[in-house]
Structure formats: C-alpha cells, structure tokens
Scaffold this active site. Structure first.
Site, PDB file in Angstrom:
ATOM      1  N   TYR A 162      62.384  22.406   1.100  1.00  0.00           N
ATOM      2  CA  TYR A 162      61.743  21.442   2.009  1.00  0.00           C
ATOM      3  C   TYR A 162      60.438  21.980   2.587  1.00  0.00           C
ATOM      4  CZ  TYR A 162      65.581  18.185   1.891  1.00  0.00           C
ATOM      5  OH  TYR A 162      66.506  17.276   1.474  1.00  0.00           O
ATOM      6  N   LYS A 239      75.065  27.934  -2.514  1.00  0.00           N
ATOM      7  CA  LYS A 239      75.267  27.906  -3.965  1.00  0.00           C
ATOM      8  C   LYS A 239      74.852  29.275  -4.504  1.00  0.00           C
ATOM      9  CE  LYS A 239      76.175  25.620  -7.758  1.00  0.00           C
ATOM     10  NZ  LYS A 239      77.508  25.109  -8.111  1.00  0.00           N
ATOM     11  N   ASP A 340      79.127  22.882  -3.905  1.00  0.00           N
ATOM     12  CA  ASP A 340      79.768  21.744  -4.581  1.00  0.00           C
ATOM     13  C   ASP A 340      81.219  21.614  -4.144  1.00  0.00           C
ATOM     14  OD1 ASP A 340      79.968  24.149  -5.909  1.00  0.00           O
ATOM     15  OD2 ASP A 340      79.527  23.375  -7.906  1.00  0.00           O
ATOM     16  N   ASP A 364      71.203  18.329   3.924  1.00  0.00           N
ATOM     17  CA  ASP A 364      70.750  16.938   3.781  1.00  0.00           C
ATOM     18  C   ASP A 364      71.820  16.128   3.051  1.00  0.00           C
ATOM     19  OD1 ASP A 364      69.170  14.702   3.757  1.00  0.00           O
ATOM     20  OD2 ASP A 364      67.609  15.511   2.460  1.00  0.00           O
TER      21      ASP A 364
END
Ligand SMILES: NC(=O)C1=CN([C@@H]2O[C@H](COP(=O)(O)OP(=O)(O)OC[C@H]3O[C@@H](n4cnc5c(N)ncnc54)[C@H](OP(=O)(O)O)[C@@H]3O)[C@@H](O)[C@H]2O)C=CC1
Ligand SMILES: O=C(O)CCC(=O)C(=O)O
Ligand SMILES: [Mg+2]
Length: 474
Positions: A162, A239, A340, A364
């Site tokens: 971002y 992740k 995930d 987000d």
C-alpha cells in the site's frame, strides 16, 4: 497569512492536543469531518445526527462537539478546483485539531489518482487501522453462530504494497529497474537461481520494516492487555511461508516484541504448550515435552531434535518461575497463523480469536471477510490511529450505486463515531449509541442490507430512518 485558504473554523471550541501519543480532550473539541463521496451524502448526515443526540443526552450541554466541515474527494474539487482532491486546508485542519472523522472516498482503479484514504493514513502516520467485528443481536448473518465472532482486526496502515511504490509495465524507469533486477540483483543473490522477471511486468515493492511492524504490534498487545480472559490474545497473521523477509519477518518481529518488551505479561503459544505440558505432568522429561510440542519429532534429524529440546529447556529456565504454575493463563497469548488459514479459522472456530494483527493487504481482506459474518459492511466501523492524530472511518467504500437514495446502512460510520467517542473518553455517549443501535436492530428497524437477509424478510427503513430509530432507543 490566514491559516486556511477557504475555511473558517468554528468560533467556539478547542483543539484536541496529543501528549506522548495520548489525546487531551477539552469539553468542546473541534472535530473536522469529511462528508465523503458516493453514499457519504447519505451516511454522514445520519451519523452526525446520532452523535450529536447522544452527546447532548449524555452530557446535557456540558460537553459538545464543534463540527468543522473540511473537504476531500469530489466535494473538494467543486470548492477548490479540478484535481484538488485533498486540499492543504483539509490537511491543516486535521494537523491542527488532531481527531477527525470521514465518510468514504472514491479511488479509481488503475491509473489516475492514488487513494485519498491511504494518503491520509500515510500523511498523518496513522499506522494502526483498528477494525472491530462483533455481532449485534438480531442481525441476520449467513453463519449459524455469528455471535461467536468478536475480533478486532489490527491492520498495519502505512507499509506493505500500500506504500504505492510501483511502476507500470511500460514505464521506462520500471523497465530499467526490471533489467537491473534481472541482470544484477537477482544473480547476485545466489539463492534465486535462474529466476527472471518477465518482460511486460508491472513492478510493485513491498516494504515491511521492523520499526513499522513493532510499533503496530505494540498497539495490538497494549489493546489486548485492556481485554479480559480469553480475549487477551493477539494472533500475528502473515504469509511468511512464502514471503519470508516481509510477512515472515512481521511474525518474527512480533514474537521478539512479545518476549522482550512485554515479557512480563505475554506468553507465546509454544511457551504455553511447554508450561502446560509440565503442569499436567510434573515428571515430564525435557525430551517428552519436546515430542509433545513438535509434530513429527521422532523423524527429525538429531540436530533438529536437539534444538527443540534446547527450546524446551530454554523456556523452562527463562520463564518457568515467572510464568509457570498456570500464571501464564492470565497473560496475553501471542500466536501466529498463516493468512489463508485464518480466513477459514475465523469461520470455523471464531470464538478462539480476539485481536488479529496483520500487515496492510491481509488486514484489508480480512476486515471485509469478518464483517460479512456479522451482518456485512454496513456494520463495519474503523479507526486509523497514530501518535499525533486519529481519523475514524468505516471499513467500506463509497457504494456508489446506492448514493443519494437514502437507503444505505449508516451503522458502520455511526459505530466509527462510537469508536471516536470512546477514544475521547466519552463512554456514556458511546454506550447510548450502542444501546440505541442494538435496540433498533433487535426491533427489526434495519436498512435494506439487513432487511433482505432477515427470515422472513422485513420492510427496510431508510438511512435517515435508521438513525432516527437509533436515537429513539437511547
Ligand atoms: N476507506 C474508504 O474510503 C474506502 C474507499 N473505497 C472506495 O470506494 C469505492 C467503491 O468501492 P467498492 O469496491 O464498490 O466497495 P464498497 O465497500 O463501496 O461497496 C461494495 C458493496 O458493499 C456493500 N456496502 C458497502 N457499504 C455499505 C453500507 N454502508 N451499507 C450496506 N451495504 C454496504 C454494498 O453491497 P450491496 O450493493 O450488495 O448491498 C456495496 O455495493 C472505490 O472507489 C473504492 O476504492 C473502498 C474501500 C474503503
Ligand atoms: O482507499 C481505497 O479506495 C480503498 C481502501 C480500502 O479498501 C480500505 O481501507 O479498506
Ligand atoms: Mg478495504
């Protein structure tokens, strides 16, 4: 020279100041607000009415918000001229008054302007985005037990992809960068083999710093310390199995913080297993304990087994006395989950989670997904918090197809206002709104988004009608 080019601040009221990251709140704070694009025209007036009514009822005139209208997005271009989406006046107002609230702002996809919402967070270094997702009784949900979800997404707000450091595929500088990476940087790494970035690739950079991660995780742990029981729990979401030096580092820096700065009040998940195993069986050997915390221990190499044994030994030595004998159960539990997997975990075992500390992109996604479980984006509030300013805003965007129809759910911005009142320490007013909103929903006085999910469906109230219903239940 005048402080503002086109604005006149309220003649009454005082600015909120920040001292060591804490707001100092007068009885009549001046609070800038941005109406927002799209459904901002509906949501903002409905929210303002509720906030004012609650403050009046709670404090009988002793406390009052002095609203200061400032401009961003389409409205700003109308007043300040073409492409003046985020005028200096607006930035100066937030700089001066410290706490602001806003409706959503449009960001075109692809080329054109960058996100004004992200820009505001970056300009004021509002590094933690706090998005609570909890259930209000009577809200329809696709889940059987939506009441089990009560999480706060703590989303890092200034780094990650971002940051917007990116190049289009045909940008000449981007092409030069790609060639440099392919011919110099990747071969020099030694571990990247023959990997090459394909021609025609856009390139984005994903910076994640230790300072940025730890100041954010610090806020998440401090928040957990204010909670009780099982809710004293921070999950580092990442992740890191794939992006080791960004997402993986976020996890490692989180654990480092928890076990240094917060050593006296935190326990990691693995440490809790080690201590818990020993509490269940005081005769347990180091090796037997190691076998219990590490699946597949028996097939590990001797070196790896020795390192797990050493971990068990190290934990018992370091914190056996201070955290053992069940003392760790009252502390903040810090664990981590791969991003995930957390999406399914919050659906299948929602009651096991409390604060989800994430990087920017993961947060987000997760905040919208968690909101869906408890009624949708119309019920999803948020706050962007830094050391010197705070801006409150909903999780959702401008929902343009509903704009100007007086039908959208203002609950998300109203609840962002509740977060703002709590930030001011005006708990009585915040509680009135929570009470009114809960009663309106329980009474099936809900906007179209919730009305269509009710079984059987009910007639919706309008956006303004919902705010009236909330006030009527104070
Ligand atoms: N912080 C901000 O200001 C943000 C701005 N944006 C920007 O907003 C614009 C539109 O984004 P988009 O992807 O359409 O996402 P939105 O979040 O604006 O809306 C998507 C859908 O979510 C539902 N929804 C959103 N808000 C509400 C609400 N208050 N009450 C009930 N339902 C709601 C609606 O679903 P349905 O129609 O099915 O009822 C809506 O069509 C983009 O420019 C985006 O960049 C996006 C996110 C945050
Ligand atoms: O700024 C935008 O347009 C989108 C931002 C967003 O999705 C968010 O903050 O959740
Ligand atoms: Mg979003």
């Amino acid at each position: 020279m005048a402080q503002f080019e086109k604005l006149s601040p309220p003649s009454q009221g005082t600015a909120i100041r920040f001292v060591n990251g804490q707001p100092v709140i007068p009885n009549e704070p001046i609070i800038p607000f941005i109406r927002g694009d799209g459904t901002g025209v509906d949501i903002w007036p409905a929210t303002q009415r509720v906030l004012d009514a609650a403050v009046t009822k709670a404090y009988q005139g002793v406390r009052r918000i002095e609203w200061f209208k400032v401009y961003a997005g389409d409205e700003a271009c109308d007043l300040y001229g073409t492409y003046q989406y985020l005028p200096e006046d607006t930035l100066e107002a937030i700089r001066t008054y410290g706490v602001a609230i806003k409706g959503p702002l449009t960001t075109p996809i692809g080329g054109g302007i960058r996100s004004l919402n992200v820009a505001l967070r970056q300009i004021f270094d509002l590094y933690s985005c706090v998005r609570p997702c909890r259930y209000y009784k009577g809200t329809p949900s696709p889940h059987k037990r939506p009441q089990d979800l009560d999480v706060i997404v703590y989303r890092e707000n200034t780094e990650d992809i971002y940051m917007g450091v990116e190049w289009e595929a045909d940008d000449p500088v981007g092409k030069t960068l790609r060639e440099h990476l392919n011919t110099v940087v990747i071969p020099a790494n030694g571990k990247l083999g023959k990997r090459q970035i394909p021609e025609g690739s856009g390139i984005g950079i994903k910076p994640v710093s230790k300072h940025g991660s730890q100041r954010h995780i610090r806020k998440a742990i401090q928040h957990a310390l204010r909670l009780k029981g099982d809710k004293r729990h921070v999950t580092l979401v990442h992740k890191g199995n794939i992006m080791k030096f960004t997402e993986g580092a976020f996890r490692d820096w989180g654990y480092e913080l928890a076990t240094s700065e917060f050593r006296d009040v935190c326990i990691t998940e693995r440490e809790s297993w080690i201590l818990g195993n020993l509490e269940n069986d005081p005769q347990l050997s180091i090796q037997a304990n190691a076998r219990m915390i590490e699946p597949g221990y028996d097939s590990l190499t001797p070196e790896r087994k020795a390192s797990i044994d050493a971990e068990v030994h190290g934990v018992l030595d370091a914190i056996g006395t201070s955290h053992g004998n069940g003392q760790w159960k009252a502390m903040v539990l810090v664990d981590d989950r791969i991003a995930d997997s957390i999406f399914q975990q919050i659906q299948t075992r929602p009651q096991e989670y409390s604060i989800l500390a994430t990087l920017n992109l993961n947060g987000d996604y997760i905040s919208d997904a968690a909101a869906a479980m408890v009624g949708g984006l119309g019920m999803a509030p948020g706050a962007n918090i830094g050391e010197n300013a705070a801006i409150f805003e909903a999780t959702h965007g401008t929902a343009p197809k509903h704009a100007g129809l007086d039908r959208i759910n203002p609950g998300s911005v109203i609840l962002s206002g509740v977060m703002m009142l709590e930030f001011l320490g005006w708990q009585e007013a915040a509680d009135l709104i929570t009470k009114g909103l809960s009663a309106a929903i329980a009474n099936q006085q809900v906007t179209y988004d919730l009305a269509r999910l009710m079984d059987p469906p009910v007639d919706p109230v309008s956006c303004s009608g919902f705010s009236e219903a909330v006030i009527s239940h104070f």
